[in-house]
Write a protein that holds these residues in place. Structure first.
Motif, PDB file in Angstrom:
ATOM      1  N   LEU A  72      -2.618  -0.071  -3.147  1.00  0.00           N
ATOM      2  CA  LEU A  72      -4.010   0.064  -3.567  1.00  0.00           C
ATOM      3  C   LEU A  72      -4.988  -0.057  -2.402  1.00  0.00           C
ATOM      4  N   PHE A  73      -4.473  -0.398  -1.227  1.00  0.00           N
ATOM      5  CA  PHE A  73      -5.352  -0.603  -0.070  1.00  0.00           C
ATOM      6  C   PHE A  73      -5.105   0.476   0.989  1.00  0.00           C
ATOM      7  N   ARG A  74      -6.180   0.894   1.644  1.00  0.00           N
ATOM      8  CA  ARG A  74      -6.106   1.861   2.734  1.00  0.00           C
ATOM      9  C   ARG A  74      -7.012   1.360   3.857  1.00  0.00           C
ATOM     10  N   ASP A  81     -10.091   5.197  -5.814  1.00  0.00           N
ATOM     11  CA  ASP A  81      -9.400   6.282  -6.513  1.00  0.00           C
ATOM     12  C   ASP A  81      -7.982   5.872  -6.890  1.00  0.00           C
ATOM     13  N   MET A  82      -7.310   5.181  -5.945  1.00  0.00           N
ATOM     14  CA  MET A  82      -5.961   4.699  -6.234  1.00  0.00           C
ATOM     15  C   MET A  82      -5.988   3.663  -7.350  1.00  0.00           C
ATOM     16  N   ILE A  87      -4.814   2.126 -12.911  1.00  0.00           N
ATOM     17  CA  ILE A  87      -5.273   1.669 -14.231  1.00  0.00           C
ATOM     18  C   ILE A  87      -4.841   2.664 -15.307  1.00  0.00           C
ATOM     19  N   ARG A  88      -4.985   3.953 -15.007  1.00  0.00           N
ATOM     20  CA  ARG A  88      -4.578   4.978 -15.967  1.00  0.00           C
ATOM     21  C   ARG A  88      -3.074   4.908 -16.230  1.00  0.00           C
ATOM     22  N   GLN A  89      -2.285   4.761 -15.167  1.00  0.00           N
ATOM     23  CA  GLN A  89      -0.833   4.671 -15.313  1.00  0.00           C
ATOM     24  C   GLN A  89      -0.430   3.435 -16.111  1.00  0.00           C
TER      25      GLN A  89
END
Length: 482
Positions: A72-74, A81-82, A87-89
């Motif tokens: 989740l980190f970049r 966006d990730m 959350i959707r998944q």
């Protein structure tokens, strides 16, 4: 196997038993059960529920959990966006968990276990906080594994589940900064009920529960560094108590046995409590060391359970309605969304109870916006209809990813062959009443029979007639009752 019509009272009794102890019965199951004594049927329901198949939509892997968090980190910053995609998944996995559980209910192989687990889901109400599928998977399987065991084991296991600890904020319960939420709900909603504890008991119990926490991969952990090791006085007793000591104290109180028994009675027997019957059951429950299976067997074997005042007094919850419809006719949905649609529209979405008190049940299931949909549901399911009704808006961002805009289409496969076979030797004149006997809590009135039979056509085949009668009978208000 033909439905037995020589003893309609016995079939009616068994239909009632199977609908209360599970999610209904097929005509073939009712015929088979009619060849045994009632006590043997009850014991078989208990025995058939000894086995369990765990629900699984996600692996409980610590390394995988860490990889997901890291992803989740970049460049050291949270990638929004990730996060949105994750959350959707996760919401989809919670949905898949919901559907797996409905499948288990509809199978009917461990009907009593699944029915009890559904009851405990509302009793130990817990929402999918952050849409964490791993936590909800552990929570659901804990309910199902302990549903017919000892209540003390269930209470301890569910209290230590990460989903419940998170939902009731016990991760924030630390020495010098106690959070009373968990301790309060354990006493008020899970064990004693209101009026059987003091505010002082809650404050001291909250101190005892400090240190009860969980890891990101869903494991219970006791963190001594945040636990209050000082002495606490709970129910007039003083000691350096921990959470397990509080649970034991709650089980020692007869008020817990009375509270749980009364709630089970209202769900499985009648909302109008018979004080004498509940008192007797509660005393037996306490003396049995809270043996749930024994309590349920006692209830289902009692003559008073089959009193006319109890039959047809229970309004099916949306999940009971859906699972029962599926089991009776062997219904399979081609796509998953309609089953979520039904739950949201009728107000009972698994893993999303309205609050910590669970679903209120009873007449609360029926309102002007849901009654028509309830009545039309069998036709939607049996005739693969398209539905333009919108699900209820619950204002919960957690359930938004489960919503679908526009119409829902009920594409289904139905095992009509097995259902129809049970009525092969029933005469045309007796067919309507024979099918009604397996579906409804009361015998058909003359005017009802006339309405139902008008749904058939003279040129229909025997098979088409059975299907038309079944859909019409399931659309009667009485089909909403058990």
């Amino acid at each position: 196997m033909d439905i037995v019509t020589k003893q309609p009272q016995e079939i009616a009794r068994l239909r009632y038993l199977y609908s209360r102890a599970g999610f209904g019965a097929t005509p073939a199951e009712l015929t088979e059960a009619s060849r045994q004594s009632l006590r043997k049927v009850v014991r078989k329901l208990v025995k058939d529920s000894e086995s369990i198949t765990d629900l699984q939509v996600v692996e409980a892997d610590q390394n995988e959990t860490k990889r997901q968090l890291k992803g989740l980190f970049r460049d050291g910053q949270l990638d929004k966006d990730m996060l949105k995609e994750r959350i959707r998944q996760n919401a989809e996995k919670v949905r898949d968990l919901n559907l797996q559980w409905i499948d288990q209910m509809a199978l009917g192989k461990s009907a009593l276990r699944e029915k009890m687990a559904l009851f405990w889901h509302s009793h130990f109400a817990c929402r999918a906080q952050g849409r964490n599928p791993l936590f909800m998977q552990k929570y659901a399987n804990t309910l199902r594994q302990n549903a017919l065991g000892r209540f003390g084991d269930l209470l301890m296991a569910i209290s230590k589940s990460p989903a419940m600890l998170q939902f009731l904020n016990n991760q924030q319960n630390r020495k010098n900064a106690p959070n009373e939420n968990f301790a309060r709900e354990v006493m008020e909603l899970f064990t004693l009920g209101r009026g059987n504890y003091s505010e002082h008991d809650i404050k001291e119990a909250a101190r005892a529960f400090t240190g009860w926490q969980f890891t990101s991969d869903g494991k219970f952990v006791f963190r001594e560094r945040v636990h209050d090791e000082g002495e606490k006085t709970i129910f007039g007793k003083t000691g350096a108590y921990k959470g397990e000591d509080v649970v034991d104290m709650l089980l020692e109180r007869k008020e817990t046995a009375r509270f749980i028994t009364a709630k089970i009675y209202r769900f499985f027997v009648n909302e109008e409590e018979d004080k004498k019957q509940v008192d007797t059951l509660a005393e037996q429950f306490y003396k049995s060391n809270y043996d749930i299976a024994q309590l349920m067997e006692t209830i289902f074997s009692a003559d008073w359970f089959y009193d006319s005042k109890n039959i047809g007094s229970h309004i099916k919850s949306p999940v009971e309605l859906l699972a029962g419809l599926r089991h009776t006719l062997g219904v399979q949905f081609d796509q998953p969304q309609p089953q979520i649609f039904v739950q949201r529209t009728l107000g009972q979405l698994l893993f999303y109870p309205p609050n910590v008190a669970g679903w209120p049940g009873g007449k609360n299931w029926i309102d002007s916006s849901s009654l028509l949909f309830r009545m039309q549901l069998p036709n939607y399911v049996l005739k693969a209809a398209e539905v333009a009704i919108r699900p209820k808006e619950d204002g919960d961002v957690n359930t938004e990813p489960l919503a679908r805009k526009g119409a829902a289409r009920f594409q289904t496969k139905i095992d009509w062959a097995d259902f129809e076979a049970s009525f092969a030797k029933i005469s045309d004149n007796a067919l309507t009443d024979a099918i009604a006997l397996t579906l409804l809590p009361f015998p058909l009135r003359a005017e009802q029979r006339s309405i139902v039979e008008k749904q058939t056509k003279p040129d229909q085949t025997r098979s088409e007639r059975i299907r038309a009668l079944t859909a019409a009978l399931m659309s009667l208000p009485e089909y909403q009752l058990t």
